[in-house]
Write a protein that holds these residues in place. Structure first.
Motif, PDB file in Angstrom:
ATOM      1  N   ILE A 155       1.100  -1.141  -0.082  1.00 30.11           N
ATOM      2  CA  ILE A 155       0.716  -0.233   0.064  1.00 30.11           C
ATOM      3  C   ILE A 155       1.310   0.990  -0.498  1.00 30.11           C
ATOM      4  CG2 ILE A 155      -1.560   1.366   0.967  1.00 30.11           C
ATOM      5  CD1 ILE A 155      -2.772  -1.378   2.604  1.00 30.11           C
ATOM      6  N   GLY A 156       1.020   1.855  -1.016  1.00 31.23           N
ATOM      7  CA  GLY A 156       1.027   3.372  -1.121  1.00 31.23           C
ATOM      8  C   GLY A 156       2.538   3.403  -2.268  1.00 31.23           C
ATOM      9  N   GLY A 157       2.427   4.165  -3.689  1.00 27.20           N
ATOM     10  CA  GLY A 157       2.912   4.277  -4.399  1.00 27.20           C
ATOM     11  C   GLY A 157       3.741   5.675  -4.456  1.00 27.20           C
ATOM     12  N   GLY A 158       4.354   5.269  -3.910  1.00 22.56           N
ATOM     13  CA  GLY A 158       5.734   6.248  -3.672  1.00 22.56           C
ATOM     14  C   GLY A 158       7.363   5.884  -4.066  1.00 22.56           C
ATOM     15  N   LEU A 198      -0.682  -0.801  -4.491  1.00 22.96           N
ATOM     16  CA  LEU A 198      -1.866   0.336  -5.055  1.00 22.96           C
ATOM     17  C   LEU A 198      -2.188   1.420  -3.829  1.00 22.96           C
ATOM     18  CD1 LEU A 198      -4.689  -1.675  -2.107  1.00 22.96           C
ATOM     19  CD2 LEU A 198      -4.950  -1.082  -4.545  1.00 22.96           C
ATOM     20  N   SER A 252       1.752  11.334  -6.154  1.00 24.26           N
ATOM     21  CA  SER A 252       0.975  12.518  -5.250  1.00 24.26           C
ATOM     22  C   SER A 252       1.866  12.371  -4.013  1.00 24.26           C
ATOM     23  CB  SER A 252      -0.361  11.944  -5.734  1.00 24.26           C
ATOM     24  OG  SER A 252      -0.438  10.953  -4.748  1.00 24.26           O
ATOM     25  N   GLY A 253       2.366  11.744  -2.810  1.00 20.59           N
ATOM     26  CA  GLY A 253       2.622  11.749  -2.132  1.00 20.59           C
ATOM     27  C   GLY A 253       3.855  12.457  -2.391  1.00 20.59           C
ATOM     28  N   ASN A 262      -7.895   4.735  -6.220  1.00 19.16           N
ATOM     29  CA  ASN A 262      -8.405   3.731  -5.246  1.00 19.16           C
ATOM     30  C   ASN A 262      -7.714   3.510  -4.068  1.00 19.16           C
ATOM     31  OD1 ASN A 262      -9.691   1.265  -5.062  1.00 19.16           O
ATOM     32  ND2 ASN A 262      -9.342  -0.447  -5.589  1.00 19.16           N
ATOM     33  N   VAL A 310      -7.469   2.378  -0.330  1.00 19.93           N
ATOM     34  CA  VAL A 310      -7.217   1.468   0.837  1.00 19.93           C
ATOM     35  C   VAL A 310      -8.622   1.725   2.440  1.00 19.93           C
ATOM     36  CG1 VAL A 310      -6.474  -0.088   2.964  1.00 19.93           C
ATOM     37  CG2 VAL A 310      -5.116   0.362   0.389  1.00 19.93           C
ATOM     38  N   LEU A 367      -3.318   4.325   8.831  1.00 20.27           N
ATOM     39  CA  LEU A 367      -3.515   2.763   7.546  1.00 20.27           C
ATOM     40  C   LEU A 367      -3.482   1.726   8.567  1.00 20.27           C
ATOM     41  CD1 LEU A 367      -1.862   2.324   4.311  1.00 20.27           C
ATOM     42  CD2 LEU A 367      -4.814   2.370   4.643  1.00 20.27           C
ATOM     43  N   GLY A 422       6.548  20.146   0.324  1.00 19.90           N
ATOM     44  CA  GLY A 422       5.911  18.620   0.428  1.00 19.90           C
ATOM     45  C   GLY A 422       6.050  18.537   2.356  1.00 19.90           C
ATOM     46  N   ARG A 470       7.430  15.673   4.861  1.00 17.77           N
ATOM     47  CA  ARG A 470       8.239  14.749   5.461  1.00 17.77           C
ATOM     48  C   ARG A 470       7.459  14.221   6.519  1.00 17.77           C
ATOM     49  NH1 ARG A 470      10.846  20.110   5.833  1.00 17.77           N
ATOM     50  NH2 ARG A 470      12.984  19.419   4.609  1.00 17.77           N
ATOM     51  N   VAL A 471       8.011  12.670   5.717  1.00 17.62           N
ATOM     52  CA  VAL A 471       7.225  11.809   6.435  1.00 17.62           C
ATOM     53  C   VAL A 471       8.203  11.092   7.740  1.00 17.62           C
ATOM     54  CG1 VAL A 471       6.705   8.960   6.158  1.00 17.62           C
ATOM     55  CG2 VAL A 471       7.045  10.433   4.657  1.00 17.62           C
ATOM     56  N   LEU A 494       9.710   6.395   6.274  1.00 22.48           N
ATOM     57  CA  LEU A 494      10.315   7.399   6.679  1.00 22.48           C
ATOM     58  C   LEU A 494      10.748   8.048   6.054  1.00 22.48           C
ATOM     59  CD1 LEU A 494      13.510   5.311   4.494  1.00 22.48           C
ATOM     60  CD2 LEU A 494      11.771   4.334   5.000  1.00 22.48           C
ATOM     61  N   HIS A 495      11.742   9.303   6.715  1.00 22.16           N
ATOM     62  CA  HIS A 495      12.219  10.293   6.128  1.00 22.16           C
ATOM     63  C   HIS A 495      13.610  10.123   5.257  1.00 22.16           C
ATOM     64  CE1 HIS A 495      13.166  14.410   5.022  1.00 22.16           C
ATOM     65  NE2 HIS A 495      14.159  14.603   5.855  1.00 22.16           N
TER      66      HIS A 495
HETATM   67  C1  LIG Z   1      10.107  19.717   1.057  1.00 23.10           C
HETATM   68  C2  LIG Z   1      11.149  17.874   1.006  1.00 23.10           C
HETATM   69  C3  LIG Z   1      12.696  17.941   1.220  1.00 23.10           C
HETATM   70  C4  LIG Z   1      12.952  16.242   0.986  1.00 23.10           C
HETATM   71  N1  LIG Z   1      14.130  16.220   0.388  1.00 23.10           N
HETATM   72  C5  LIG Z   1      15.230  15.401   0.602  1.00 23.10           C
HETATM   73  C6  LIG Z   1      16.126  14.388   0.663  1.00 23.10           C
HETATM   74  O1  LIG Z   1      16.721  15.741  -0.510  1.00 23.10           O
HETATM   75  N2  LIG Z   1      16.768  13.019   0.337  1.00 23.10           N
HETATM   76  C7  LIG Z   1      15.854  12.570   1.040  1.00 23.10           C
HETATM   77  O2  LIG Z   1      16.565  11.414   0.805  1.00 23.10           O
HETATM   78  N3  LIG Z   1      14.716  12.306   0.650  1.00 23.10           N
HETATM   79  C8  LIG Z   1      14.041  14.146   0.999  1.00 23.10           C
HETATM   80  N4  LIG Z   1      12.685  13.863   1.748  1.00 23.10           N
HETATM   81  C9  LIG Z   1      12.374  12.943   1.928  1.00 23.10           C
HETATM   82  C10 LIG Z   1      11.827  12.343   1.385  1.00 23.10           C
HETATM   83  O3  LIG Z   1      11.280  12.787   0.026  1.00 23.10           O
HETATM   84  C11 LIG Z   1      10.571  10.759   1.592  1.00 23.10           C
HETATM   85  O4  LIG Z   1      10.802  10.705   2.474  1.00 23.10           O
HETATM   86  C12 LIG Z   1       9.713  10.130   0.550  1.00 23.10           C
HETATM   87  O5  LIG Z   1       8.981  10.679  -0.429  1.00 23.10           O
HETATM   88  C13 LIG Z   1       8.801   9.049   1.095  1.00 23.10           C
HETATM   89  O6  LIG Z   1       8.517   8.527   0.688  1.00 23.10           O
HETATM   90  P1  LIG Z   1       7.072   7.683   1.029  1.00 23.10           P
HETATM   91  O7  LIG Z   1       6.695   6.452  -0.226  1.00 23.10           O
HETATM   92  O8  LIG Z   1       7.147   6.969   2.253  1.00 23.10           O
HETATM   93  O9  LIG Z   1       5.706   8.331   1.134  1.00 23.10           O
HETATM   94  P2  LIG Z   1       4.323   8.840  -0.043  1.00 23.10           P
HETATM   95  O10 LIG Z   1       5.747   9.339  -1.378  1.00 23.10           O
HETATM   96  O11 LIG Z   1       3.938   9.974   0.410  1.00 23.10           O
HETATM   97  O12 LIG Z   1       4.211   7.839  -0.869  1.00 23.10           O
HETATM   98  C14 LIG Z   1       3.204   7.595  -0.007  1.00 23.10           C
HETATM   99  C15 LIG Z   1       2.288   7.029  -0.869  1.00 23.10           C
HETATM  100  O13 LIG Z   1       0.600   5.651  -0.240  1.00 23.10           O
HETATM  101  C16 LIG Z   1      -0.186   6.503  -0.472  1.00 23.10           C
HETATM  102  N5  LIG Z   1      -1.704   6.812  -0.180  1.00 23.10           N
HETATM  103  C17 LIG Z   1      -1.407   6.570   1.383  1.00 23.10           C
HETATM  104  N6  LIG Z   1      -3.365   6.210   2.022  1.00 23.10           N
HETATM  105  C18 LIG Z   1      -3.814   4.944   1.394  1.00 23.10           C
HETATM  106  C19 LIG Z   1      -4.199   4.706   1.256  1.00 23.10           C
HETATM  107  N7  LIG Z   1      -5.569   4.979   2.322  1.00 23.10           N
HETATM  108  N8  LIG Z   1      -4.844   3.597   0.235  1.00 23.10           N
HETATM  109  C20 LIG Z   1      -4.447   3.460  -1.155  1.00 23.10           C
HETATM  110  N9  LIG Z   1      -2.942   4.345  -1.175  1.00 23.10           N
HETATM  111  C21 LIG Z   1      -2.746   5.458   0.270  1.00 23.10           C
HETATM  112  C22 LIG Z   1      -0.594   8.122  -0.882  1.00 23.10           C
HETATM  113  O14 LIG Z   1      -1.368   8.513  -2.230  1.00 23.10           O
HETATM  114  C23 LIG Z   1       0.979   8.450  -1.591  1.00 23.10           C
HETATM  115  O15 LIG Z   1       1.209   7.794  -3.064  1.00 23.10           O
HETATM  116  C24 LIG Z   1      12.021  15.135   1.369  1.00 23.10           C
HETATM  117  C25 LIG Z   1      10.886  15.193   1.942  1.00 23.10           C
HETATM  118  C26 LIG Z   1      10.019  17.205   1.401  1.00 23.10           C
HETATM  119  C27 LIG Z   1       8.991  16.645   1.768  1.00 23.10           C
END
Ligand SMILES: Cc1cc2nc3c(=O)[nH]c(=O)nc-3n(C[C@H](O)[C@H](O)[C@H](O)COP(=O)(O)OP(=O)(O)OC[C@H]3O[C@@H](n4cnc5c(N)ncnc54)[C@H](O)[C@@H]3O)c2cc1C
Length: 357
Positions: A10-13, A34, A41-42, A171, A173, A208, A295, A297-298, A321-322
């Motif tokens: 779950i999560g397409g980041g 999913l 978008s995240g 879609n 969850v 979640l 954006g 940060r996680v 994670l960040h």
């Molecule tokens: C301003 C800024 C600068 C940054 N700079 C850096 C950097 O230089 N270097 C670095 O390493 N990191 C950096 N980061 C951190 C990095 O971008 C994040 O750690 C990373 O993008 C997190 O990815 P993710 O896949 O966990 O989350 P996301 O990209 O948020 O993906 C999570 C996905 O889950 C989906 N989702 C959520 N809830 C549901 C649900 N109920 N059902 C289905 N889908 C769902 C969302 O739609 C989203 O697409 C930065 C962050 C920010 C905000």
């Protein structure tokens, strides 16, 4: 009727896609990614995307980040161009106190194999002529770099699709239940059943987790970035507050705000960011800002990654994670090792969710 998969992510980041790709290298089918919205978008679509190592602290965390940076070259060869650029990182400083801290950091990081050179003003300006002559010096490390996060996700998805991964977007969850060895994942459009479930939904992972009675302590920390028009090559390195992309745009910003789930940009932070840009690189005073974004940060409670198995619920995994861009290939690799063999090539105990119990 439910649709069945072996593994649902779950999560397409960057994190979910990185895990899907690495897992699909060893598990040929039965993987579904999913997302409630669309890829990027995240947080992964609103990031600086530095592959940042040298100033991470403590040193074990910098070392962990270095392992991931080392994987990027191989990853690019396997999935195609992701504009990975190991440009080297520069952190300028303006005070004697910061210089002393830089020497201490260099000593600590050397113990884990991370090279930091503490440069005086002349050497720093020789290495990065765009910097302000007002700096006292800078830390330089060849360990750091950057990547294009849009390309990275796109190429992860392309390679995953080739390996048989299925994607489902727009879609959300809405429910998760554990029943007789399977997870029942209810979404807005359908019901899925899977054996293994990975929660990698960025800041929404906490929401979640609650569906299964677990707390994943992450919170959003807003960061605002300004982007200039494409400029002629200006800086050679990834700077601790900005980077120049391959098409010439400069992304500036490192603000941190507890603003909840609110991705609006604000004028005060934009002005602060612009002033900081000019303080570091005076030539940017002439650049035109074409847009800004913010954006979320996680951010785990103790700021270190939370990933691995969730004890007490068989076949449930979490990855929130960040610094997800820096760590993506390593998290993908280690999660795959864990899911397919139960062991990892790098110890991951300190990243377990159990530390918050
Ligand atoms: C301003 C800024 C600068 C940054 N700079 C850096 C950097 O230089 N270097 C670095 O390493 N990191 C950096 N980061 C951190 C990095 O971008 C994040 O750690 C990373 O993008 C997190 O990815 P993710 O896949 O966990 O989350 P996301 O990209 O948020 O993906 C999570 C996905 O889950 C989906 N989702 C959520 N809830 C549901 C649900 N109920 N059902 C289905 N889908 C769902 C969302 O739609 C989203 O697409 C930065 C962050 C920010 C905000």
């Amino acid at each position: 009727m439910s649709r069945e998969y072996d593994t649902i992510i779950i999560g397409g980041g960057i994190i979910g896609n990185g895990i899907a790709y690495h897992l699909s290298e060893v598990q040929s089918d039965g993987i579904l990614v999913l997302d409630k919205n669309y890829p990027l978008s995240g947080t992964s679509g609103s990031t600086q995307a530095w592959i940042w190592i040298h100033s991470k602290s403590p040193s074990w965390y910098a070392e962990f980040s270095l392992y991931s940076a080392e994987l990027y070259g191989y990853l690019q060869r396997k999935i195609g161009d992701i504009e990975f650029d190991r440009a080297g990182g520069i952190s300028p400083f303006f005070t004697e106190t910061e210089r002393e801290q830089a020497f201490k950091l260099a000593e600590c990081q050397a113990e884990v194999g991370i090279e930091i050179q503490v440069l005086n003003r002349e050497d720093a300006l020789a290495r990065e002529p765009a910097l302000s002559p007002k700096i006292l010096g800078a830390m330089y490390s060849p360990a750091d770099g950057n990547v294009n996060p849009m390309r990275l996700v796109e190429q992860y998805m392309r390679a995953s699709k080739k390996n048989g991964v299925t994607f489902e977007y727009y879609n959300p969850v809405t429910g998760i239940e554990k029943q007789q060895g399977s997870f029942i994942v209810t979404t807005a459009k359908t019901v899925f059943r899977c054996k293994k479930l990975i929660l990698s939904a960025g800041i929404w992972t906490r929401e979640l987790g609650k569906l299964l009675g677990i707390d994943v302590p992450v919170k959003p920390v807003r960061g605002q970035i300004i982007i200039t028009e494409p400029l002629a090559p200006l800086m050679k390195h990834t700077l601790s507050i900005m980077r120049q992309t391959s098409n010439g745009e400069v992304l500036v910003g490192n603000s941190q705000e507890n603003a909840g789930i609110d991705r609006r940009s604000t004028l005060d932070v934009m002005i602060e960011t612009a002033n900081m840009a000019v303080k570091y690189v005076p030539d940017l005073a002439k650049a035109k800002v074409v847009r800004g974004f913010s954006g979320l940060r996680v951010m785990p409670e103790d700021e270190f990654p939370i990933f691995g198995v969730v004890p007490g619920i068989e076949n449930l995994y979490v990855a929130a994670l960040h610094s997800g861009i820096t760590l993506s290939p390593l998290i993908g690799t280690l999660m795959t090792e864990l899911i397919t063999g139960g062991e990892t090539s790098v110890p991951i105990d300190r990243f377990s969710i159990t530390r918050f119990a």
